[in-house]
Each structure stands twice: as structure tokens, then as C-alpha cells.
Write a protein that holds these residues in place. Structure first.
Motif, short mmCIF file in Angstrom:
data_model
loop_
_atom_site.label_atom_id
_atom_site.label_comp_id
_atom_site.label_asym_id
_atom_site.label_seq_id
_atom_site.Cartn_x
_atom_site.Cartn_y
_atom_site.Cartn_z
N CYS A 1 0.83 -1.21 0.00
CA CYS A 1 0.00 0.00 0.00
C CYS A 1 0.86 1.25 0.00
CB CYS A 1 -0.92 0.01 1.22
SG CYS A 1 -2.19 -1.27 1.17
N GLU A 2 1.88 1.25 0.85
CA GLU A 2 2.74 2.42 0.98
C GLU A 2 3.53 2.70 -0.30
OE1 GLU A 2 3.19 4.56 3.65
OE2 GLU A 2 1.57 3.56 4.74
N LYS A 3 3.90 1.65 -1.02
CA LYS A 3 4.75 1.81 -2.21
C LYS A 3 3.98 1.94 -3.51
CE LYS A 3 8.93 -0.25 -0.43
NZ LYS A 3 9.99 -1.22 -0.64
N LEU A 4 2.73 1.40 -3.58
CA LEU A 4 2.04 1.38 -4.87
C LEU A 4 0.53 1.57 -4.79
CD1 LEU A 4 2.11 0.84 -7.97
CD2 LEU A 4 1.73 -1.56 -7.41
N LEU A 5 -0.14 0.87 -3.91
CA LEU A 5 -1.59 0.79 -3.98
C LEU A 5 -2.32 2.05 -3.55
CD1 LEU A 5 -2.07 -2.87 -2.71
CD2 LEU A 5 -1.84 -2.05 -5.06
N ALA A 6 -1.69 2.88 -2.72
CA ALA A 6 -2.32 4.12 -2.26
C ALA A 6 -1.31 5.26 -2.38
CB ALA A 6 -2.78 3.98 -0.82
N ASN A 7 -1.80 6.42 -2.73
CA ASN A 7 -0.98 7.64 -2.72
C ASN A 7 -1.14 8.23 -1.32
OD1 ASN A 7 0.08 10.18 -2.86
ND2 ASN A 7 -0.91 10.72 -4.79
N THR A 8 -0.21 7.91 -0.43
CA THR A 8 -0.38 8.24 0.98
C THR A 8 -0.32 9.73 1.28
OG1 THR A 8 1.97 7.80 1.39
CG2 THR A 8 0.41 5.98 1.77
N VAL A 9 0.02 10.55 0.29
CA VAL A 9 -0.02 11.99 0.48
C VAL A 9 -1.48 12.46 0.57
CG1 VAL A 9 0.53 14.23 -0.57
CG2 VAL A 9 2.19 12.35 -0.67
N ILE A 10 -2.35 11.89 -0.27
CA ILE A 10 -3.75 12.34 -0.32
C ILE A 10 -4.75 11.24 0.03
CG2 ILE A 10 -3.27 14.18 -1.96
CD1 ILE A 10 -4.50 12.32 -4.16
N GLU A 11 -4.29 9.99 0.16
CA GLU A 11 -5.21 8.88 0.42
C GLU A 11 -4.84 8.15 1.71
OE1 GLU A 11 -6.32 7.39 -4.08
OE2 GLU A 11 -4.42 6.69 -3.23
#
Length: 76
Positions: A59-69
Motif C-alpha cells: 500500500c505504501e509503495k504502490l496501492l495508495a498515494n499516501t499523500v492524499i489517500e
């Protein structure tokens, strides 16, 4: 083993798709909807022994854009 990842825009991030759905619902006569947030669900079919920590790394590397998601992981 399976994992389900729920990805949503973080609070405070503009959600134009959610707003379009809210507007469309109002146009259809569903006036009781004050807000809509749209997200996505990613289902993973995992090899036995895959850990939740590994899914979190995905999730951290690909599945979610952790800046906005933000995301939540369900393992089963």
C-alpha cells in the motif's frame, strides 16, 4: 489467503467524483445526501504466509498515494 484494501481520499482533500455522485443523487430526488466520498477497493489473492506487514508495504509503495489517500487492510 486474501486481502482487501480500502483506499479513500483523506479528509480535506477535494473529491470531485464524490461531489458528482452527490449532485446526481439530488437530481434523482434523493435530497437527504449531504456528502459523498468515493474510494476504491483492491482485492489481493496472496500466497500462503504473506503477512499484513507485507500488504501494508504494498500500500505504501504502490496501492495508495499516501499523500492524499488513506487505506485500511482486511486480511482473511
Amino acid at each position: 489467503m486474501k486481502a482487501r484494501v480500502h483506499v479513500m481520499l483523506k479528509n480535506g482533500v477535494l473529491d470531485p467524483q464524490g461531489e458528482a455522485v452527490r449532485h446526481a443523487l439530488g437530481s434523482l430526488g434523493f435530497d437527504g445526501v449531504n456528502g459523498v466520498r468515493q474510494g476504491k477497493v483492491i482485492e489481493l489473492d496472496l500466497a500462503e504466509g504473506t503477512t499484513e506487514a507485507q500488504v501494508t508495504e504494498m500500500c505504501e509503495k504502490l496501492l495508495a498515494n499516501t499523500v492524499i489517500e488513506s487505506y485500511a487492510v482486511e486480511m482473511s
